[in-house]
Design an enzyme around this catalytic site. Structure first.
Site, PDB file in Angstrom:
ATOM      1  N   GLU A   1      44.243  27.625  14.740  1.00 16.73           N
ATOM      2  CA  GLU A   1      44.502  26.275  15.269  1.00 16.73           C
ATOM      3  C   GLU A   1      43.279  25.394  15.106  1.00 16.73           C
ATOM      4  OE1 GLU A   1      45.013  29.215  16.674  1.00 16.73           O
ATOM      5  OE2 GLU A   1      46.477  29.141  18.310  1.00 16.73           O
TER       6      GLU A   1
ATOM      7  N   CYS B   1      44.738  30.723  22.346  1.00 18.20           N
ATOM      8  CA  CYS B   1      43.699  31.100  23.310  1.00 18.20           C
ATOM      9  C   CYS B   1      43.210  29.878  24.094  1.00 18.20           C
ATOM     10  CB  CYS B   1      42.535  31.783  22.589  1.00 18.20           C
ATOM     11  SG  CYS B   1      41.434  30.655  21.730  1.00 18.20           S
TER      12      CYS B   1
ATOM     13  N   CYS C   1      41.311  27.241  22.071  1.00 18.64           N
ATOM     14  CA  CYS C   1      42.172  26.396  21.228  1.00 18.64           C
ATOM     15  C   CYS C   1      42.967  25.398  22.068  1.00 18.64           C
ATOM     16  CB  CYS C   1      43.115  27.260  20.392  1.00 18.64           C
ATOM     17  SG  CYS C   1      42.249  28.065  19.036  1.00 18.64           S
TER      18      CYS C   1
ATOM     19  N   ILE D   1      39.419  32.884  10.846  1.00 20.11           N
ATOM     20  CA  ILE D   1      38.285  33.320  10.025  1.00 20.11           C
ATOM     21  C   ILE D   1      37.315  34.063  10.936  1.00 20.11           C
ATOM     22  CG2 ILE D   1      36.401  32.586   8.510  1.00 20.11           C
ATOM     23  CD1 ILE D   1      38.025  29.957   8.056  1.00 20.11           C
TER      24      ILE D   1
ATOM     25  N   CYS E   1      39.674  30.506  15.353  1.00 23.44           N
ATOM     26  CA  CYS E   1      41.126  30.661  15.339  1.00 23.44           C
ATOM     27  C   CYS E   1      41.762  29.706  14.332  1.00 23.44           C
ATOM     28  CB  CYS E   1      41.692  30.345  16.714  1.00 23.44           C
ATOM     29  SG  CYS E   1      41.220  31.520  17.985  1.00 23.44           S
TER      30      CYS E   1
HETATM   31  N1  THU Z   1      43.634  34.013  17.043  1.00 21.11           N
HETATM   32  C1  THU Z   1      44.049  32.852  16.459  1.00 21.11           C
HETATM   33  O1  THU Z   1      43.698  32.557  15.314  1.00 21.11           O
HETATM   34  N2  THU Z   1      44.856  32.043  17.184  1.00 21.11           N
HETATM   35  C2  THU Z   1      45.346  32.327  18.413  1.00 21.11           C
HETATM   36  O2  THU Z   1      46.098  31.541  18.957  1.00 21.11           O
HETATM   37  C3  THU Z   1      44.974  33.581  19.080  1.00 21.11           C
HETATM   38  C4  THU Z   1      43.968  34.412  18.389  1.00 21.11           C
HETATM   39  C5  THU Z   1      42.807  34.929  16.251  1.00 21.11           C
HETATM   40  C6  THU Z   1      41.374  35.072  16.641  1.00 21.11           C
HETATM   41  C7  THU Z   1      41.035  36.417  16.034  1.00 21.11           C
HETATM   42  O3  THU Z   1      40.685  36.234  14.670  1.00 21.11           O
HETATM   43  C8  THU Z   1      42.336  37.183  16.091  1.00 21.11           C
HETATM   44  O4  THU Z   1      43.355  36.225  16.290  1.00 21.11           O
HETATM   45  C9  THU Z   1      42.390  38.234  17.183  1.00 21.11           C
HETATM   46  O5  THU Z   1      42.000  37.708  18.400  1.00 21.11           O
END
Ligand code: THU
Length: 130
Positions: free
Chosen positions: A53, A86, A89, A41, A51
């Site tokens: 996760e 990331c 997370c 979101i 993220c």
């Molecule tokens: N993102 C995630 O939701 N999970 C991950 O493991 C890596 C990155 C999202 C964050 C952001 O909304 C988009 O991916 C680009 O970075």
């Protein structure tokens, strides 16, 4: 694992990604078989983006789920490569899931890579360090 994969694939449409257009979907499986979903979101103030996760884990804890109840998390992206969770997370997963909980990375080709939570954050900072 196919059940988690299908849930993640279906729910990825709910990702709110007007800035990156990079969709991520995560599904937690509890030891009793329940599943809890999360998606990324984003926000016009980019740093406030969450993220998938963390969305899934925060949703679970908001419903009263405890660390010990979580068996695994599957993290799906609709790309042909695997998404790499990331650092934020990894830190949050390390604290909110057991160190031996399973983390499954899944891609659009239906490929999956499984690892243990603790493998994602070697020598991680935990509450034992406080
Ligand atoms: N993102 C995630 O939701 N999970 C991950 O493991 C890596 C990155 C999202 C964050 C952001 O909304 C988009 O991916 C680009 O970075």
């Amino acid at each position: 694992m196919n059940k988690l994969y299908e849930l993640a694939k279906e729910n990825i449409q709910n990702a709110y990604v007007p800035y990156s257009h990079f969709r991520v979907s995560a599904v937690l499986e509890l030891k009793d078989g329940r599943t809890i979903q999360g998606i990324n979101i984003e926000n016009a103030s980019y740093g406030l983006s969450n993220c998938a996760e963390r969305s899934a884990l925060f949703a679970a804890y908001s419903q009263g789920v405890k660390k010990e109840e979580i068996e695994r998390i599957l993290v799906y992206t609709d790309k042909e490569h695997f998404v790499s969770p990331c650092g934020a997370c990894r830190q949050v997963m390390r604290e909110l899931m057991e160190e031996d909980a399973e983390v499954i990375l899944a891609n659009s080709l239906g490929e999956m890579k499984s690892m243990k939570n603790k493998e994602l954050l070697p020598a991680g900072f935990t509450k034992e360090d406080l």
